[in-house]
Design a protein around this motif. Structure first.
Motif, PDB file in Angstrom:
ATOM      1  N   ILE A 204       0.842  -1.193   0.000  1.00 21.87           N
ATOM      2  CA  ILE A 204       0.000   0.000   0.000  1.00 21.87           C
ATOM      3  C   ILE A 204       0.879   1.246   0.000  1.00 21.87           C
ATOM      4  CG2 ILE A 204      -1.903   1.188   1.150  1.00 21.87           C
ATOM      5  CD1 ILE A 204      -2.431  -1.365   2.723  1.00 21.87           C
ATOM      6  N   GLY A 205       0.539   2.219  -0.844  1.00 25.83           N
ATOM      7  CA  GLY A 205       1.177   3.530  -0.836  1.00 25.83           C
ATOM      8  C   GLY A 205       0.181   4.556  -0.306  1.00 25.83           C
ATOM      9  N   VAL A 206       0.585   5.362   0.681  1.00 20.63           N
ATOM     10  CA  VAL A 206      -0.347   6.236   1.382  1.00 20.63           C
ATOM     11  C   VAL A 206       0.247   7.635   1.530  1.00 20.63           C
ATOM     12  CG1 VAL A 206      -1.864   6.440   3.388  1.00 20.63           C
ATOM     13  CG2 VAL A 206      -0.980   4.196   2.736  1.00 20.63           C
ATOM     14  N   SER A 207      -0.592   8.650   1.340  1.00 20.48           N
ATOM     15  CA  SER A 207      -0.136  10.011   1.620  1.00 20.48           C
ATOM     16  C   SER A 207       0.204  10.125   3.106  1.00 20.48           C
ATOM     17  CB  SER A 207      -1.208  11.031   1.234  1.00 20.48           C
ATOM     18  OG  SER A 207      -2.368  10.866   2.018  1.00 20.48           O
ATOM     19  N   SER A 208       1.222  10.907   3.422  1.00 17.41           N
ATOM     20  CA  SER A 208       1.818  10.895   4.766  1.00 17.41           C
ATOM     21  C   SER A 208       0.820  11.193   5.871  1.00 17.41           C
ATOM     22  CB  SER A 208       2.971  11.902   4.825  1.00 17.41           C
ATOM     23  OG  SER A 208       4.007  11.521   3.948  1.00 17.41           O
TER      24      SER A 208
ATOM     25  N   PRO B 275      -5.668 -12.173   9.169  1.00 22.00           N
ATOM     26  CA  PRO B 275      -4.319 -12.396   9.724  1.00 22.00           C
ATOM     27  C   PRO B 275      -3.342 -13.024   8.735  1.00 22.00           C
ATOM     28  CG  PRO B 275      -5.909 -13.981  10.606  1.00 22.00           C
ATOM     29  CD  PRO B 275      -6.701 -12.956   9.862  1.00 22.00           C
ATOM     30  N   GLY B 276      -3.857 -13.645   7.670  1.00 26.85           N
ATOM     31  CA  GLY B 276      -2.973 -14.277   6.699  1.00 26.85           C
ATOM     32  C   GLY B 276      -2.374 -13.319   5.691  1.00 26.85           C
ATOM     33  N   ILE B 277      -2.830 -12.076   5.686  1.00 30.34           N
ATOM     34  CA  ILE B 277      -2.327 -11.081   4.738  1.00 30.34           C
ATOM     35  C   ILE B 277      -1.356 -10.149   5.459  1.00 30.34           C
ATOM     36  CG2 ILE B 277      -2.903  -9.196   3.163  1.00 30.34           C
ATOM     37  CD1 ILE B 277      -5.641 -10.445   2.774  1.00 30.34           C
ATOM     38  N   SER B 278      -0.123 -10.137   5.034  1.00 25.80           N
ATOM     39  CA  SER B 278       0.855  -9.206   5.591  1.00 25.80           C
ATOM     40  C   SER B 278       0.819  -7.912   4.785  1.00 25.80           C
ATOM     41  CB  SER B 278       2.264  -9.799   5.569  1.00 25.80           C
ATOM     42  OG  SER B 278       2.680 -10.051   4.233  1.00 25.80           O
ATOM     43  N   VAL B 279       1.096  -6.802   5.451  1.00 26.66           N
ATOM     44  CA  VAL B 279       1.006  -5.488   4.814  1.00 26.66           C
ATOM     45  C   VAL B 279       2.392  -4.863   4.754  1.00 26.66           C
ATOM     46  CG1 VAL B 279       0.065  -3.155   4.978  1.00 26.66           C
ATOM     47  CG2 VAL B 279      -1.373  -5.121   5.559  1.00 26.66           C
ATOM     48  N   ARG B 280       2.752  -4.390   3.565  1.00 26.16           N
ATOM     49  CA  ARG B 280       3.963  -3.595   3.391  1.00 26.16           C
ATOM     50  C   ARG B 280       3.518  -2.183   3.025  1.00 26.16           C
ATOM     51  NH1 ARG B 280       8.899  -5.568  -0.306  1.00 26.16           N
ATOM     52  NH2 ARG B 280       8.875  -7.135   1.349  1.00 26.16           N
ATOM     53  N   LEU B 281       3.907  -1.216   3.846  1.00 25.40           N
ATOM     54  CA  LEU B 281       3.410   0.146   3.712  1.00 25.40           C
ATOM     55  C   LEU B 281       4.533   1.109   3.370  1.00 25.40           C
ATOM     56  CD1 LEU B 281       0.993   2.174   4.222  1.00 25.40           C
ATOM     57  CD2 LEU B 281       1.873   2.372   6.553  1.00 25.40           C
ATOM     58  N   VAL B 282       4.246   2.023   2.448  1.00 24.14           N
ATOM     59  CA  VAL B 282       5.161   3.125   2.152  1.00 24.14           C
ATOM     60  C   VAL B 282       4.332   4.401   2.129  1.00 24.14           C
ATOM     61  CG1 VAL B 282       4.934   2.780  -0.346  1.00 24.14           C
ATOM     62  CG2 VAL B 282       6.897   4.037   0.556  1.00 24.14           C
ATOM     63  N   SER B 283       4.846   5.488   2.724  1.00 26.20           N
ATOM     64  CA  SER B 283       4.112   6.745   2.757  1.00 26.20           C
ATOM     65  C   SER B 283       4.971   7.855   2.177  1.00 26.20           C
ATOM     66  CB  SER B 283       3.683   7.084   4.188  1.00 26.20           C
ATOM     67  OG  SER B 283       4.802   7.328   5.008  1.00 26.20           O
TER      68      SER B 283
ATOM     69  N   VAL C 223       3.104  -0.766  -5.800  1.00 24.01           N
ATOM     70  CA  VAL C 223       2.092  -0.986  -4.769  1.00 24.01           C
ATOM     71  C   VAL C 223       0.813  -1.469  -5.438  1.00 24.01           C
ATOM     72  CG1 VAL C 223       3.060   0.726  -3.190  1.00 24.01           C
ATOM     73  CG2 VAL C 223       1.314   1.431  -4.843  1.00 24.01           C
ATOM     74  N   HIS C 224      -0.001  -2.190  -4.664  1.00 22.11           N
ATOM     75  CA  HIS C 224      -1.282  -2.674  -5.181  1.00 22.11           C
ATOM     76  C   HIS C 224      -2.362  -1.610  -5.108  1.00 22.11           C
ATOM     77  CE1 HIS C 224       0.485  -6.648  -3.645  1.00 22.11           C
ATOM     78  NE2 HIS C 224       0.477  -6.729  -4.957  1.00 22.11           N
ATOM     79  N   LEU C 225      -2.279  -0.762  -4.063  1.00 20.10           N
ATOM     80  CA  LEU C 225      -3.297   0.253  -3.829  1.00 20.10           C
ATOM     81  C   LEU C 225      -2.625   1.545  -3.424  1.00 20.10           C
ATOM     82  CD1 LEU C 225      -4.593  -2.274  -1.454  1.00 20.10           C
ATOM     83  CD2 LEU C 225      -6.375  -1.445  -2.942  1.00 20.10           C
ATOM     84  N   ALA C 226      -3.307   2.664  -3.674  1.00 22.70           N
ATOM     85  CA  ALA C 226      -2.781   3.962  -3.252  1.00 22.70           C
ATOM     86  C   ALA C 226      -3.890   4.761  -2.590  1.00 22.70           C
ATOM     87  CB  ALA C 226      -2.210   4.730  -4.443  1.00 22.70           C
TER      88      ALA C 226
ATOM     89  N   PRO D 129     -10.124  -7.588  -0.125  1.00 25.93           N
ATOM     90  CA  PRO D 129     -10.505  -7.420   1.291  1.00 25.93           C
ATOM     91  C   PRO D 129     -10.189  -6.028   1.830  1.00 25.93           C
ATOM     92  CG  PRO D 129      -9.434  -9.539   0.973  1.00 25.93           C
ATOM     93  CD  PRO D 129      -9.266  -8.781  -0.307  1.00 25.93           C
ATOM     94  N   PHE D 130      -9.083  -5.420   1.357  1.00 26.94           N
ATOM     95  CA  PHE D 130      -8.751  -4.074   1.821  1.00 26.94           C
ATOM     96  C   PHE D 130      -9.712  -3.050   1.236  1.00 26.94           C
ATOM     97  CE2 PHE D 130      -6.383  -0.076   1.918  1.00 26.94           C
ATOM     98  CZ  PHE D 130      -5.937  -0.078   3.229  1.00 26.94           C
TER      99      PHE D 130
END
Length: 283
Positions: free
Chosen positions: A95-99, A118-126, A141-144, A274-275
């Motif tokens: 996931i890419g997210v505004s700060s 719980p089976g989905i791990s999240v990698r986040l960048v902001s 990223v998959h989503l923004a 799911p997200f």
């Protein structure tokens, strides 16, 4: 057109020979020829041309054959995704997210998501919205979650909407605003243009910027100590002691909008859907 029709067109295109295509499809040549005639009648097209040199596709036939590759790939992706969704979802979601959204709105949402999946791990960048959108385009990223929809042609959902305010420690004389010290936070290109539009509609001279900061926390700390005024959105908690004035252009409030951008068809749909569903009742 069903899946078998698309498979027939692709196979005949691949072999350019009815007999060999029939062998690959485990059918007879007369049965395959009859099915091709049915497709032509159904679509009111002519798949082949008479040129005396064997099987040659018409312009309509070539277009359908090329489109068949896309249709069959999407059908396979759909089947795989449905199979994956039938059981516990597992994998990595990027996931890419505004700060500011990452700091003030996302933590509770991610906690809820991790509890439900719980089976989905999240990698986040902001970072800045523009940077996150570029990452989405590149497939990093998959989503923004960003401050503009950028004309995105695939999946998008408005997930947050807030007003922009002038904030200060003391009441402001708006007529004197161009002469008062402004603490400017780096909002990113889209939000900066929104604020400039408001300013240019209200004043003929540029603002008196005395500080440029890159963190909202720094901006708020300076305002709370009377170092100047700032322009911020309302989705983060503001101290009760601060004075605030909503921004308008004409009768329209200047708003901060956060969009969730994603792809409709993706090999990672089992972790992205799911997200996306998490936001169905958000706001």
């Amino acid at each position: 057109m069903n899946e078998k029709d698309w498979l027939i067109i692709r196979t005949v295109w691949q072999y350019k020979n009815i007999t060999r295509a029939a062998e690959q499809l485990f059918t007879s040549q007369p049965a395959l020829s009859y099915r091709l005639k049915q497709i032509e009648r159904k679509l009111s097209v002519q798949l082949f041309e008479e040129n005396g040199r064997g099987l040659a596709f018409s312009a309509q036939g070539r277009y359908l054959a090329q489109h068949a590759e896309t249709v069959l790939a999407e059908l396979q992706l759909l089947k795989t995704t449905l199979q994956n969704l039938n059981g516990p979802q597992q994998g990595e979601l990027r996931i890419g997210v505004s700060s500011n959204f990452a700091a003030y709105c996302l933590p509770d949402l991610l906690h809820q998501f991790s509890q439900q999946h719980p089976g989905i791990s999240v990698r986040l960048v902001s970072g800045l919205s523009e940077e996150m959108y570029i990452r989405l385009q590149r497939g990093d990223v998959h989503l923004a979650l960003v401050k503009d929809d950028y004309g995105w042609k695939e999946g998008k959902r408005l997930v947050n909407e807030d007003n922009y305010y002038l904030i200060s420690r003391q009441p402001l004389d708006l007529a004197q605003l161009p002469h008062l010290p402004q603490i400017k936070i780096n909002h990113g290109g889209h939000i900066t243009r929104l604020i400039e539009r408001w300013w240019n509609a209200s004043y003929s001279t540029a603002p008196h910027i005395t500080m440029n900061v890159d963190k909202l926390e720094v901006c708020l700390a300076m305002v709370e100590r009377g170092m100047g005024y700032a322009i911020v959105s309302s989705y983060q908690p503001l101290a009760e002691s601060l004075f605030r004035v909503p921004l308008f252009v004409g009768d329209e409030p200047v708003k901060s909008r956060t969009w969730l951008l994603y792809r409709h068809a993706s090999a990672d749909a089992a972790v992205t859907l799911p997200f996306v569903e998490l936001f169905s009742e958000y706001r």
